[in-house]
Every structure is written in C-alpha cells, then in structure tokens.
Design an enzyme around this catalytic site. Structure first.
Site, PDB file in Angstrom:
ATOM      1  N   GLU A 156       0.845  -1.192   0.000  1.00 46.37           N
ATOM      2  CA  GLU A 156       0.000   0.000   0.000  1.00 46.37           C
ATOM      3  C   GLU A 156       0.885   1.250   0.000  1.00 46.37           C
ATOM      4  O   GLU A 156       1.842   1.308   0.749  1.00 46.37           O
ATOM      5  CB  GLU A 156      -0.912   0.036   1.230  1.00 46.37           C
ATOM      6  CG  GLU A 156      -2.017   1.075   1.076  1.00 46.37           C
ATOM      7  CD  GLU A 156      -2.977   1.114   2.273  1.00 46.37           C
ATOM      8  OE1 GLU A 156      -2.622   0.611   3.351  1.00 46.37           O
ATOM      9  OE2 GLU A 156      -4.073   1.654   2.098  1.00 46.37           O
ATOM     10  N   GLY A 289       3.752   1.708  10.591  1.00 49.14           N
ATOM     11  CA  GLY A 289       3.718   1.070  11.907  1.00 49.14           C
ATOM     12  C   GLY A 289       3.242  -0.355  11.750  1.00 49.14           C
ATOM     13  O   GLY A 289       3.731  -1.271  12.404  1.00 49.14           O
ATOM     14  N   ALA A 290       2.287  -0.544  10.842  1.00 46.25           N
ATOM     15  CA  ALA A 290       1.754  -1.869  10.573  1.00 46.25           C
ATOM     16  C   ALA A 290       0.977  -1.820   9.271  1.00 46.25           C
ATOM     17  O   ALA A 290       0.496  -0.762   8.871  1.00 46.25           O
ATOM     18  CB  ALA A 290       0.834  -2.302  11.698  1.00 46.25           C
ATOM     19  N   GLU A 292      -2.049  -3.993   7.098  1.00 48.69           N
ATOM     20  CA  GLU A 292      -3.115  -4.952   7.377  1.00 48.69           C
ATOM     21  C   GLU A 292      -3.276  -6.066   6.347  1.00 48.69           C
ATOM     22  O   GLU A 292      -4.359  -6.646   6.257  1.00 48.69           O
ATOM     23  CB  GLU A 292      -4.434  -4.196   7.484  1.00 48.69           C
ATOM     24  CG  GLU A 292      -4.955  -3.581   6.159  1.00 48.69           C
ATOM     25  CD  GLU A 292      -4.615  -2.117   5.967  1.00 48.69           C
ATOM     26  OE1 GLU A 292      -3.654  -1.646   6.596  1.00 48.69           O
ATOM     27  OE2 GLU A 292      -5.308  -1.446   5.191  1.00 48.69           O
ATOM     28  N   GLU A 326      -5.533  -3.053  13.096  1.00 42.59           N
ATOM     29  CA  GLU A 326      -5.204  -3.852  11.903  1.00 42.59           C
ATOM     30  C   GLU A 326      -6.211  -4.982  11.688  1.00 42.59           C
ATOM     31  O   GLU A 326      -6.558  -5.309  10.556  1.00 42.59           O
ATOM     32  CB  GLU A 326      -3.784  -4.431  12.009  1.00 42.59           C
ATOM     33  CG  GLU A 326      -2.682  -3.384  12.148  1.00 42.59           C
ATOM     34  CD  GLU A 326      -2.723  -2.302  11.091  1.00 42.59           C
ATOM     35  OE1 GLU A 326      -3.104  -2.588   9.947  1.00 42.59           O
ATOM     36  OE2 GLU A 326      -2.399  -1.143  11.423  1.00 42.59           O
ATOM     37  N   HIS A 329      -9.344  -3.903  10.043  1.00 43.64           N
ATOM     38  CA  HIS A 329      -9.189  -3.793   8.590  1.00 43.64           C
ATOM     39  C   HIS A 329      -9.511  -5.100   7.870  1.00 43.64           C
ATOM     40  O   HIS A 329      -9.787  -5.088   6.674  1.00 43.64           O
ATOM     41  CB  HIS A 329      -7.734  -3.456   8.235  1.00 43.64           C
ATOM     42  CG  HIS A 329      -7.414  -1.997   8.237  1.00 43.64           C
ATOM     43  ND1 HIS A 329      -8.166  -1.067   7.581  1.00 43.64           N
ATOM     44  CD2 HIS A 329      -6.379  -1.308   8.804  1.00 43.64           C
ATOM     45  CE1 HIS A 329      -7.609   0.130   7.741  1.00 43.64           C
ATOM     46  NE2 HIS A 329      -6.539   0.010   8.478  1.00 43.64           N
ATOM     47  N   GLU A 348      -9.328   3.831   6.926  1.00 42.06           N
ATOM     48  CA  GLU A 348      -8.515   4.248   8.072  1.00 42.06           C
ATOM     49  C   GLU A 348      -9.313   4.885   9.194  1.00 42.06           C
ATOM     50  O   GLU A 348      -9.040   4.656  10.361  1.00 42.06           O
ATOM     51  CB  GLU A 348      -7.386   5.188   7.599  1.00 42.06           C
ATOM     52  CG  GLU A 348      -6.426   4.534   6.610  1.00 42.06           C
ATOM     53  CD  GLU A 348      -5.793   3.260   7.161  1.00 42.06           C
ATOM     54  OE1 GLU A 348      -5.863   3.015   8.376  1.00 42.06           O
ATOM     55  OE2 GLU A 348      -5.234   2.501   6.345  1.00 42.06           O
TER      56      GLU A 348
HETATM   57 ZN   LIG Z   1      -5.031   1.335   9.077  1.00 38.19          ZN
END
Ligand SMILES: [Zn+2]
Length: 878
Positions: A156, A289-290, A292, A326, A329, A348
């Site tokens: 992404e 940070g992460a 999904e 996450e 998501h 988001e």
């Molecule tokens: Zn997110």
C-alpha cells in the site's frame, strides 16, 4: 502553485455549500488509470528472490476476462524488466512489453483486435531488491547482537506493481496464488496457508500458498526469514505471531490480545473472519507502523511485541490498539474495500474508530477515548488551517494516494464516526455496519454506500448529516450565550466556521449534534441537532454553569460568552473527566484562534492544577510544553521554568518516583511525563536522581523499570556531557529491542550541547539504525534537541544520502518536518523557495502545511507570549 490554485477553487465551491453528493460504487464509473475493458481474475505468480545478490525473478500467468473488444492490454509495472510475454487463448500470441516509467504501466499491443472472452497473459520478469520498504524489500534486523536480513513486503498504496505486473488499483479484485522459492532454512509466509512444498535442489524449497479470496492488490503479502513463533486458535482460525530470533516470548501478549479481539469482531460484524489463518509478523523495519495485509499482517517490532520485564505500560496499550486497528481492517478494508484512494478514510477512519472501541471494551482502565481526544485535537489543529482538506479528498491519480495518510483521514475520520454513532445510537449504528459488511463483502464501496446502510437501519437522514463532515474541510465552533431573563430560552447556540490563522475563511455550515446542559450533571444533558447559524436553546436554571459537547463526543469547538465562561471556570473541577479535558482543549484552541485572551485558558489550567485525572494533567503538561516552545530563546524562559516547576511539584510529590501498588496504569505514564518535563525545566532533584538511576542502569539494566527508562534517558540525554552521551550510545547500539533502542536514541537527539548534537546528527549517515529511523534523527535534533539551524545545515549538506534512507511518503515530509523546528516567518519563505527548486510536486502539501505552521507560530508568539508572561509573572511566589 497548481496545488494552491486548485485549493482556492475548492474553497469557492464549499463556500456555496455545494457538496458533491457522491454516488455508490460502480466499477465502470470508478476512477483509475487502467481501462476497465479487461479485468484480472486470478494471478499465479512464482517468485525466486536472491537475497545475496539483491535481485528477484518471477513467472506469472494472469487469467483475464476481456469485457469489450480491445487492441492492447495495459497494466501496472514499476522497476521491472519484462520478457517472454504471450497471450494464451485459442492460440498463443507472443507480445512485446512497452514500459512507461512515468505512468508505471506496461502496454502489450495486440496484433489484431481481441474479442471478449477469457484469456491468460503469461510473462517472465526480474527486479531489484532494496532496503526501501516498498514492494518486496530487504528488512535488516539485529538478533542476539548479530545482524540478519529477511524479506518482507509493503504494497500500500501503489507498490504491488514493483513485485509483479498487475492491475494495481483497489477495485480490480482478483485471486492471488503465490509460489516462492526460498532457502530451505528460511520460512515463507503469505496471505494464505502453505498448501505444498518441495525441494528444488541447491538447498532451496518451493512453497505454494492457497489461493486468496478476490481481493485488492495492495493487500498482497510475502515474508521470508528465520522466524520464531507462538501459535493458538480461536473459533476455527489458526493464529500465529512470528518474530525474528530471540523474541518469541515477547509475542505472547499479542497472541492473547488477538484472541480477544477476533472474537469481539466476529460478534460486532456478525460475520466470521473469512480466512483459515491469521499470521502477524514483527519485523524491525517496515514502512508503516503496521500493514493490514489480509491474513498476514506485518508490524514494526514496536507495534506488536511487548516484553513484560522491560517494556513501558504505554507499549502494552499501543500493541493492543494497533492490533485492534489492523484486525478491524480484515473486514473494513480487506473484505470490503474502498473504491478509490479518495475514500481512504473509509479504511482508516473506520479501523481507527473500531480499534479504539475494541481496546476500550477490553481495557476500560486505560480510558482510551479520553486519550483519543489527543489525536482528535491534533486533527482539529490541522483542520482549522487553510491547508486542510475534506476527509474525502479528491485524488486525481494514484501517484498522490500516499498524501491521504494523515491525521484528517485517521483521527478526524474516527471522531466523525464516533459523533455519528452517538447521534444514531450504538445498536442502530452497529446494525448499519453489519448490513453494510454483508451487502458489500468481497466488493468495493464508496462513502455513499456506508451512509445508505446506516440511513436504512437508523431511519435518520445520515447522508445529509454526514456530507458536511466528510465532503467539506474544517469544522464549526458553537458559541453558547446566556439570554436575558424573560427570554423564551435561557441560552442561545450559534455556529461559525472555526479557523486558525486564515485570512478569509469560507462561511461553511454543519449539522451539529450538540449535547449540552448544566455543568456536572450529565444525566440532565440535552441533545439538539443544530443546523441553522443561530438557534435558541432550552430553558435551564438561570444561574447554571453550562457545558456543551458533554462527554467530548462531538467534533467541534465550544466557546462561551463572558458570563458563562466565568461560571464554567468556577464549576470546572466538578465536571466529568472527559468534560474537563474537553474544556481545556477548547480553551487552548480558542487562544490560538485569537478568540479569547490567553488568561482564560491559563485560569482554567490553574483551576485544574491539582486534578487527579492523569489525562487532564497530561494535557496541562502539553500546554506548558507548547508555551515553553514559545519561550525558547527569550530572556523569560528561566523564569517560566521556575514558575512551572513550582506549579507541577504537587503533582510529582503525589506520584513520586516509584510505582504504588494498585495505582492506575495511566499514573505510570503520567509519572514519566512529569519526570521528563521537570528534568527539562531544570528541577535539581529530578535531574540528580535521574543521573543516579542511569548510572545504576549502565551496570545493571534490570535495575530500571520499563516505565522509567524513557523519562530517565530523556533527562540524562538533555544535559549529557561527552561521557554520558557515549554511555547512552553504547547502550543503544547493544540493544536488540526496538522499543529500548528508540528510547536510547531519543535521549541522544535531545542533547542540548551543540557539539554532541552534531555527533548525534552524524549517526544518521551510519547503518547502526534501520534506514528511516537513522534519517529521522535529523528531524528530531531539530525539534527535541531544539537545534533546527544545526539540523537543517546538516540535512542540506547530506540530503541525497538522507533521502535514500526514507520511504517515498516520508521523504515528502522530511524537509518540511525539519523546518517546523523554526518559528521565524523568514524560514517559511526559505522552505518554499527550497521546495520549488529541489522537492517534487508531491511534497507540496507537506511544504504548504509546514510553511503555514511556521508563519502561524511566529504570529502566535508575538501575539500571545506577552499575555502569557504577564499571567505567570503575576503568580510567581516571592
Ligand atoms: Zn489502518
């Protein structure tokens, strides 16, 4: 220039209150570069990465449906070399790839028109591996003191096209069948479980993964490395948390949290998690940070691992919250995907809101909604400026998709959903979400589809309500005034567009669910939907103090007339915690906006000085730090520090250095904040105690509890000498834990001694930290170390090397971020000039925001600092 011009046009439209009234998702009308005449149905991709030579090769077959006669096939590819392409139908047709680097596409011209039907496109490709977290990349790490390398992906927004040619837009859903050829000693993990594995010689193994459901390309994941793991199962889903070697124990908390969260979402969405397994991987160098990825979420170490022996309480909260975000998501984003990047907020904003809701459900003692007020306040700070944008922001082409990842998308999105939930009622809102997820599973949506579902289940005009919040920028301030005796109502409510530092704000209007009533009596609160500019309120007791936005669930500011301000100040300590916090946030914002004198906020802060809420006290600390920023390089700074030390001392005496049995986990975090600010403001007791504790830590790290490490390192780093700097640096290099490493480097960046700050800056060019963190040291020396000029001189000299360490998205914010350490208006001009000559147009938003902020800070300082100084000088104990 073009950016500003387009912005002005938008303003005009919004000023006339023409909201665009978005349509529900329709594939054929959906935005995007690629023609919709051909859709991919299934990708079969076999990848052979070569970590040692940093290259990869792949073979791919895409099953296609041709929907209308076509003369060419266009799809995305970036940084790949493509050969051996052929179209397989009734016969095989060889094709030649024409790459367009700028548009990131590959076109195959067909020898004759291709009639509608099903075909397969096969090709071979090669690409390069870098340490930039985009596409398939090399992630370096440190385990047991030794350096290692693994492979991970970050697709992404638009980087799947760097790993293999594909239709890389969110509405082109397809099945993905991945195969990876990897060294036998390494594990390969992807979205779906491994279904076959065989040795292919040379110490290598070919792993085949099960086909994914139809999904967007930005969710494809692959990770290859030496992993340790913990496993479990919940309601039929296999769970694993994977770490680099030596960190398995730190994964246990994530696994336990995941079990709770997944069950909670099964219930909330009324639809089970659809994949057979969910892997979560902690690696120390992701782009975000992460991320999904469906069935294979990739986290940065410090968003997934929790070490009970050494971590701070804040990590426990962060890990739970990020996992909850996450996993939300997996439904909102993965199962139902936004149609185009202008609706990124659907992903988001929703995941932020849902994650906070789940975190609050399981951990009420953390009071996460109170803390979410901090991120809401951050979003409002941006959203009050000229450079803001609507939640639904036009994204003309996907090269600008990454601009959408900001506080407006995440935190305003979350706040607007919370306000909407409170207006519709919790159950009605949940029923709408269930209906939406069921109706659009395995498909795409626009915001209009969500409003449609919520409108149907609630029977309320959700679309009309929501348009003002998502399709126009900014937000209102509601002014509450007392009406004279004898009026039909005791108060009047008036809405205006709330702005900071804007010359000609547009006269926008909103539908605002205003909850208000007598201060300190939430059970008597009233709800009115304020649509007109001015409306009469209810009849309340004539002398009552009134509080509006009770519970802090609304995304708007509240101002009170002089009479009500006086009454509210008196009643402030009696308000509920959320209302005290909300009153403080509004008071400071009104000062920034020039709507009230600074004394009104400072009086309120003073009235709450012995507050027992850690969140309220933390907010007071934030305001003091903001004032300290204004006092920087003034002659009054020492005096302000002395006054603030006295002001905060009772709070620190109450908490002291050591944790008390049974104290709130939030007190543990507040203690750290008090130590940091008192140390920075020169409290002798705190600084000498911090030095002693650091000396003990150097000999025995276990002597310093996790919650105190960050604050002690910060205080010691602030006035470090050369020996202390070196001790911090040695400890930082030795650390395997990302969390501990970050805390130690944070101390290095805050060194006030310019020679040591220069030493910290030079670390940014080494490889002792992962690349993006190394580059960010420079920004942090500018801010936390208060050396913006030193940092900018350094950055300008080494810009190419520093940019090479950053993901694209971060690179756009990099120079503006350094400049935000300045507060002289001339620096805003310098930034704009520099950006015009040296930065790509896509950095325009970040540059405009930073320049606006620097000019605002300069104006704010000149306007408000004299008032602030007069206020605290009158209160200095003599
Ligand atoms: Zn997110």
């Amino acid at each position: 220039m073009s950016f500003l011009f387009r912005f002005c046009l938008l303003w005009l439209c919004f000023g006339m209150l023409i909201l665009r009234g978005e349509e529900p998702f329709d594939f054929d009308k959906n935005q995007g570069r690629l023609p919709k005449t051909i859709v991919p149905e299934r990708y079969e991709v076999r990848l052979e990465p070569d970590l040692e030579h940093a290259v990869f090769a792949g073979d791919e077959t895409v099953k296609l449906e041709v929907r209308q006669p076509v003369k060419q096939i266009v799809l995305h590819a970036n940084g790949l070399e493509i050969s051996g392409a052929r179209l397989q139908g009734a016969q095989e047709v060889p094709l030649t790839a024409q790459l367009n680097a700028e548009e990131q596409t590959v076109t195959f011209a067909l020898p004759s028109e291709l009639p509608p039907g099903h075909y397969a496109l096969a090709m071979h490709f090669t690409g390069k591996l870098t340490e930039q977290p985009r596409g398939l990349y090399i992630a370096p790490y440190q385990a047991k003191g030794v350096r290692g390398k693994m492979l991970a992906t970050q697709m992404e927004a638009i980087d799947c096209r760097r790993m293999f040619p594909c239709w890389d837009e969110p509405a082109f859903r397809a099945e993905f069948v991945l195969q990876a050829v990897v060294p036998e000693k390494l594990r390969a993990v992807s979205n779906m479980p491994e279904v076959a594995g065989k040795s292919v010689g040379n110490g290598r193994r070919e792993v085949t993964f099960a086909p994914t459901p139809k999904m967007a390309s930005y969710l494809v994941a692959l990770a290859v490395g030496e992993f340790e793991e913990v496993r479990d199962e919940v309601e039929g889903t296999q769970l694993a948390v994977l770490t680099t070697p030596g960190k398995r124990e730190q994964a246990q908390y994530a696994l336990e949290s995941t079990k709770k969260i997944l069950k909670f979402y099964h219930e909330y969405f009324g639809l089970k998690y659809p994949l057979p397994k969910l892997d979560q991987i902690a690696i120390p160098s992701t782009g975000a940070g992460a991320m999904e990825n469906w069935g294979c979420i990739i986290y940065n170490d410090n968003a997934l691992l929790y070490d009970p022996a050494n971590s701070a309480q804040s990590m426990r909260e962060r890990v739970f919250a990020v996992i909850a975000h996450e996993i939300a998501h997996q439904w909102f984003g993965n199962l139902v995907t936004m149609a185009w990047w202008d609706n990124l907020w659907l992903n988001e904003g929703f995941a932020s809101w849902m994650g906070t809701k789940a975190t609050d459900h399981f951990n009420p003692e953390w009071k996460v909604w109170l803390r979410a007020a901090g991120s809401k306040d951050g979003a409002m700070r941006l959203d009050a400026r000229e450079t803001t944008h609507p939640i639904q922001r036009p994204v003309p082409d996907d090269s600008r998709a990454s601009e959408g990842f900001d506080e407006i998308t995440y935190s305003k999105g979350q706040a607007v959903l919370r306000m909407l939930e409170s207006w519709l009622g919790e159950e009605s809102f949940r029923d709408g979400i269930r209906a939406y997820i069921h109706a659009h599973a395995y498909s795409n949506t626009t915001t209009a589809d969500l409003w449609e579902a919520l409108g149907k289940t609630s029977g309320k005009p959700v679309r009309e309500f929501a348009a003002g919040w998502t399709e126009q920028p900014g937000f209102p301030v509601v002014t509450v005034s007392a009406l004279p005796a004898g009026s039909a109502a005791s108060v009047q409510l008036e809405q205006t567009h709330f702005t900071i530092h804007q010359a000609n704000p547009a006269p926008l209007r909103w539908q605002i669910p205003v909850i208000y009533g007598p201060a300190g009596a939430p059970s008597r609160a009233l709800l009115t939907l304020l649509k007109d500019p001015i409306e009469a309120g209810a009849m309340l007791e004539p002398d009552a103090a009134i509080k509006a936005n009770i519970g802090d669930v609304g995304y708007y500011r509240v101002a009170y007339d002089a009479t009500l301000t006086r009454r509210l100040l008196k009643a402030a300590p009696l308000l509920a915690e959320a209302d005290r916090l909300n009153a403080l946030n509004d008071a400071w914002a009104l000062v920034q906006a020039g709507r009230t004198p600074a004394a009104e906020c400072l009086d309120l802060m003073s009235a709450l000085s012995d507050d027992r809420s850690p969140t309220v006290v933390q907010r007071i600390i934030d305001v003091l730090l903001a004032i300290d920023g204004l006092e920087r390089s003034t002659a009054n700074r020492e005096g302000f520090h002395a006054w603030a030390r006295d002001f905060l001392r009772p709070q620190f005496e109450r908490l002291s250095w050591d944790a008390k049995p049974g104290e709130s986990p939030l007190d543990a975090s507040l203690r750290g904040s008090l130590i940091s600010i008192l140390g920075a403001f020169g409290n002798e007791e705190v600084t000498s105690s911090a030095r002693a504790r650091f000396a003990a830590y150097v000999h025995d790290p276990a002597s310093l509890p996790g919650d105190l490490r960050g604050p002690v390192f910060a205080v010691v780093g602030h006035d470090a000498d050369a020996v202390t700097w070196e001790q911090l640096h040695t400890a930082a290099r030795k650390e395997d834990s990302f969390e501990q490493k970050r805390a130690l480097y944070s101390a290095l960046v805050s060194a006030r001694n310019p020679a040591l700050a220069a030493q910290t800056l030079s670390l940014s060019l080494t490889d002792e930290l992962i690349a993006p963190d190394a580059a960010r040291l420079v920004q942090r020396v500018a801010h936390d170390g208060e050396q913006p000029a030193l940092a900018w001189d350094f950055a300008r000299e080494h810009l190419e090397a520093l940019f090479a360490k950053l993901p694209d998205m971060a690179a756009n914010h990099y120079v503006p971020g350094i400049f935000e350490g300045f507060d002289e208006a001339a620096r805003a001009d310098e930034l704009e000039t520099f950006a015009r000559r040296n930065l790509p147009p896509v950095a325009g938003t970040a540059v405009a925001r930073a320049a606006e902020n620097i000019r605002f800070q300069a104006e704010f300082k000149a306007r408000v600092l004299p008032q602030i100084d007069t206020w605290w000088q009158a209160r200095v104990r003599r």
